[in-house]
Design a protein around this motif. Structure first.
Motif, PDB file in Angstrom:
ATOM      1  N   SER A 144      28.968  38.227   9.878  1.00 35.19           N
ATOM      2  CA  SER A 144      30.226  37.613   9.451  1.00 35.19           C
ATOM      3  C   SER A 144      30.862  38.385   8.306  1.00 35.19           C
ATOM      4  N   MET A 145      30.035  38.888   7.372  1.00 30.96           N
ATOM      5  CA  MET A 145      30.563  39.661   6.243  1.00 30.96           C
ATOM      6  C   MET A 145      31.290  40.903   6.749  1.00 30.96           C
ATOM      7  N   PHE A 146      30.653  41.660   7.634  1.00 35.69           N
ATOM      8  CA  PHE A 146      31.263  42.901   8.119  1.00 35.69           C
ATOM      9  C   PHE A 146      32.537  42.635   8.925  1.00 35.69           C
ATOM     10  N   LEU A 147      32.551  41.542   9.682  1.00 36.66           N
ATOM     11  CA  LEU A 147      33.696  41.251  10.546  1.00 36.66           C
ATOM     12  C   LEU A 147      34.815  40.498   9.843  1.00 36.66           C
ATOM     13  N   SER A 148      34.580  40.060   8.585  1.00 38.74           N
ATOM     14  CA  SER A 148      35.600  39.291   7.872  1.00 38.74           C
ATOM     15  C   SER A 148      36.857  40.123   7.661  1.00 38.74           C
ATOM     16  N   ASP A 149      37.978  39.452   7.493  1.00 40.12           N
ATOM     17  CA  ASP A 149      39.262  40.147   7.295  1.00 40.12           C
ATOM     18  C   ASP A 149      39.230  41.028   6.052  1.00 40.12           C
ATOM     19  N   ALA A 150      38.504  40.586   5.023  1.00 36.37           N
ATOM     20  CA  ALA A 150      38.472  41.340   3.773  1.00 36.37           C
ATOM     21  C   ALA A 150      37.682  42.641   3.903  1.00 36.37           C
ATOM     22  N   ILE A 151      36.675  42.660   4.777  1.00 35.73           N
ATOM     23  CA  ILE A 151      35.816  43.842   4.922  1.00 35.73           C
ATOM     24  C   ILE A 151      36.205  44.666   6.145  1.00 35.73           C
ATOM     25  N   ASN A 152      36.191  44.024   7.317  1.00 33.79           N
ATOM     26  CA  ASN A 152      36.657  44.644   8.575  1.00 33.79           C
ATOM     27  C   ASN A 152      35.948  45.960   8.895  1.00 33.79           C
ATOM     28  N   VAL A 153      34.607  45.906   8.923  1.00 39.71           N
ATOM     29  CA  VAL A 153      33.799  47.046   9.355  1.00 39.71           C
ATOM     30  C   VAL A 153      33.210  46.708  10.723  1.00 39.71           C
ATOM     31  N   PRO A 154      33.390  47.551  11.735  1.00 35.07           N
ATOM     32  CA  PRO A 154      32.867  47.251  13.073  1.00 35.07           C
ATOM     33  C   PRO A 154      31.343  47.086  13.059  1.00 35.07           C
ATOM     34  N   VAL A 155      30.855  46.084  13.792  1.00 35.23           N
ATOM     35  CA  VAL A 155      29.410  45.890  13.944  1.00 35.23           C
ATOM     36  C   VAL A 155      28.991  46.579  15.240  1.00 35.23           C
ATOM     37  N   LEU A 156      28.181  47.615  15.107  1.00 34.70           N
ATOM     38  CA  LEU A 156      27.748  48.381  16.281  1.00 34.70           C
ATOM     39  C   LEU A 156      26.743  47.605  17.112  1.00 34.70           C
ATOM     40  N   GLY A 157      26.055  46.648  16.480  1.00 38.17           N
ATOM     41  CA  GLY A 157      25.123  45.826  17.239  1.00 38.17           C
ATOM     42  C   GLY A 157      24.008  45.249  16.392  1.00 38.17           C
ATOM     43  N   ILE A 158      23.150  44.484  17.063  1.00 37.42           N
ATOM     44  CA  ILE A 158      22.007  43.823  16.418  1.00 37.42           C
ATOM     45  C   ILE A 158      20.713  44.360  17.036  1.00 37.42           C
ATOM     46  N   ILE A 159      19.741  44.619  16.177  1.00 32.54           N
ATOM     47  CA  ILE A 159      18.398  45.017  16.624  1.00 32.54           C
ATOM     48  C   ILE A 159      17.439  43.878  16.321  1.00 32.54           C
ATOM     49  N   GLU A 160      16.642  43.492  17.319  1.00 39.31           N
ATOM     50  CA  GLU A 160      15.639  42.447  17.101  1.00 39.31           C
ATOM     51  C   GLU A 160      14.308  43.123  16.764  1.00 39.31           C
ATOM     52  N   ASN A 161      13.838  42.928  15.538  1.00 35.05           N
ATOM     53  CA  ASN A 161      12.564  43.494  15.115  1.00 35.05           C
ATOM     54  C   ASN A 161      11.483  42.413  15.166  1.00 35.05           C
ATOM     55  N   MET A 162      10.239  42.837  15.334  1.00 31.72           N
ATOM     56  CA  MET A 162       9.104  41.899  15.460  1.00 31.72           C
ATOM     57  C   MET A 162       9.352  40.929  16.624  1.00 31.72           C
ATOM     58  N   ALA A 163       9.888  41.452  17.700  1.00 31.91           N
ATOM     59  CA  ALA A 163      10.299  40.620  18.833  1.00 31.91           C
ATOM     60  C   ALA A 163       9.120  39.913  19.486  1.00 31.91           C
ATOM     61  N   TYR A 164       7.998  40.612  19.578  1.00 35.55           N
ATOM     62  CA  TYR A 164       6.790  40.018  20.183  1.00 35.55           C
ATOM     63  C   TYR A 164       5.591  40.862  19.758  1.00 35.55           C
ATOM     64  N   PHE A 165       4.403  40.321  19.980  1.00 36.38           N
ATOM     65  CA  PHE A 165       3.171  41.047  19.661  1.00 36.38           C
ATOM     66  C   PHE A 165       2.390  41.316  20.930  1.00 36.38           C
ATOM     67  N   THR A 166       1.996  42.576  21.083  1.00 35.05           N
ATOM     68  CA  THR A 166       1.157  42.967  22.227  1.00 35.05           C
ATOM     69  C   THR A 166      -0.136  43.587  21.696  1.00 35.05           C
ATOM     70  N   PRO A 167      -1.281  42.952  21.944  1.00 38.53           N
ATOM     71  CA  PRO A 167      -2.542  43.542  21.494  1.00 38.53           C
ATOM     72  C   PRO A 167      -2.815  44.853  22.236  1.00 38.53           C
ATOM     73  N   GLU A 168      -3.421  45.801  21.540  1.00 36.58           N
ATOM     74  CA  GLU A 168      -3.695  47.109  22.141  1.00 36.58           C
ATOM     75  C   GLU A 168      -4.587  46.996  23.370  1.00 36.58           C
ATOM     76  N   GLU A 169      -5.535  46.021  23.304  1.00 37.88           N
ATOM     77  CA  GLU A 169      -6.474  45.881  24.423  1.00 37.88           C
ATOM     78  C   GLU A 169      -5.884  45.086  25.595  1.00 37.88           C
ATOM     79  N   LEU A 170      -4.716  44.437  25.359  1.00 30.38           N
ATOM     80  CA  LEU A 170      -4.045  43.665  26.423  1.00 30.38           C
ATOM     81  C   LEU A 170      -2.576  44.107  26.480  1.00 30.38           C
ATOM     82  N   PRO A 171      -2.318  45.313  26.940  1.00 30.48           N
ATOM     83  CA  PRO A 171      -0.967  45.885  26.858  1.00 30.48           C
ATOM     84  C   PRO A 171       0.093  45.140  27.657  1.00 30.48           C
ATOM     85  N   ASN A 172      -0.316  44.296  28.606  1.00 31.78           N
ATOM     86  CA  ASN A 172       0.667  43.568  29.417  1.00 31.78           C
ATOM     87  C   ASN A 172       0.984  42.182  28.869  1.00 31.78           C
TER      88      ASN A 172
END
Length: 377
Positions: A257-285
């Motif tokens: 909202s800050m970037f898109l506000s009229d006062a700022i007006n900086v384009p938002v290139l997108g959102i990255i979801e971090n820590m989306a899920y956990f996959t154990p090394e021994e159970l890769p699926n």
């Protein structure tokens, strides 16, 4: 005694006004000097409403005239404050040689924004781009650790007769961070204006050379540092990082909202979801959605901004960051593949933004909301 107007004006050339650089006669702050016997009247025009600057200027004038001519001289200073119409304009100077400036932000702390920034940077470099990172997280600089350059110091080099800072380089990334100028155990206890000044020095007093991308690792939230950066630079676009958790999404929404506000007006290139899920090394699926499922993806849909991709919780990301070698450098790894896709999306959105939107203009402050002292007429 007879007081000479020209002599008084000459004497006043010894005084400068805070923040203006020139002396008060040369800058035009002193608009008139009138003498009546042992009385001097000085008309002064200031361009800042700050009371401490006004009082200091008036006291300096009285003290100088009385010390130079006579303690008996009566000095009257008529001060008028004239704020220029464009005084609140944020000037956003471009840095020659830097093609795209991407702000990486998060509403909430602890969502992995700095880790994402570091891995985006090395992936861009592997793609053949020239990349720099400005670590703007003044109070919690992470880049020196993440690139294993904690003990490095930027060198001073001369460019066109001026002394400039040479950014520290690691894995072909040029880096500047306040962490290079403080001891690892030293807390940065600065108010907003001081932090902003330090940032401006790292931006404009550095020799960045030719860069395809400058990534700015912003601190969490929507505060002084964010405004200062957007005052100083024409930001190409912003990338917002969030976990899928509801409390993180609420703050990420504010960041967008800050970037898109009229006062700022900086384009938002997108959102990255971090820590989306956990996959154990021994159970890769197997995927365990510890912080919720697809929260940032759904937020991107709701806000109608691009979803750039998701990064899982993988032990190697943490280990790589702690050892100072970003995980995306691990050839043939899952993390390398994930960041290659996310980075391609960032580049694609940047290209689309540059083709379809005008360059980011100087940002203007259009509201005084939140200021404790508003000039009421």
């Amino acid at each position: 005694m007879k007081l000479d107007r020209k002599e008084i004006l000459k004497a006043l050339e010894a005084i400068s006004i805070a923040g203006e650089g020139k002396n008060m006669v040369e800058s035009g702050a002193v608009t008139n000097v009138i003498t009546f016997g042992d009385e001097v009247v000085v008309d002064l025009v200031l361009h800042t409403p700050a009371m401490h600057i006004k009082k200091r200027a008036e006291d300096d004038i009285r003290k100088l005239i009385q010390e130079t001519f006579s303690p008996e001289v009566k000095v009257k200073v008529n001060t008028k404050v004239e704020t220029p119409e464009k005084a609140n304009e944020i000037k956003g100077k471009a840095i020659p040689g830097i093609k795209n400036i991407i702000a990486v932000a998060s509403g909430k702390g602890g969502v992995g924004k700095s880790t994402v920034t570091a891995n985006l940077a090395v992936t861009l470099a592997k793609m053949g781009f020239k990349v720099g990172i400005l670590d703007a997280d003044i109070y919690g600089p992470s880049m020196p650790i993440m690139f294993d350059v904690e003990t490095e110091k930027p060198l001073s080099i001369e460019i066109n007769g001026k002394s400039k800072m040479k950014p520290v380089e690691s894995f072909e990334i040029k880096i500047l961070s306040i962490g290079f100028f403080t001891a690892p155990s030293q807390a940065v206890i600065w108010r907003g204006p001081m932090a902003s000044k330090a940032l401006n020095q790292m931006i404009f007093d550095a020799h960045w050379g030719e860069l395809d991308f400058m990534l700015i690792d912003l601190p969490p939230g929507t505060g002084d540092i964010h405004l200062s950066i957007m005052q100083s630079l024409p930001i190409t676009g912003a990338v917002v990082v969030s976990t899928p958790q509801a409390v993180a999404l609420a703050d990420a929404k504010k960041g967008v909202s800050m970037f898109l506000s009229d006062a700022i007006n900086v384009p938002v290139l997108g959102i990255i979801e971090n820590m989306a899920y956990f996959t154990p090394e021994e159970l890769p699926n197997n995927k365990y959605y510890i912080f919720g499922k697809e929260g940032a993806k759904n937020l991107a849909l709701d806000l109608q901004v691009p979803f750039l991709g998701e990064v899982p919780i993988v032990q190697s990301i943490r280990e790589a960051g702690d050892y100072g070698r970003p995980a995306a450098l691990q050839t043939g790894s899952v993390i390398e593949t994930i960041f290659e896709q996310i980075t391609r999306n960032v580049v694609q959105e940047t290209v689309a933004r540059n083709e379809n939107l005008p360059a980011t203009e100087a940002i203007k402050i259009t509201t005084m909301a939140g200021c404790s002292a508003v000039n009421k007429k």
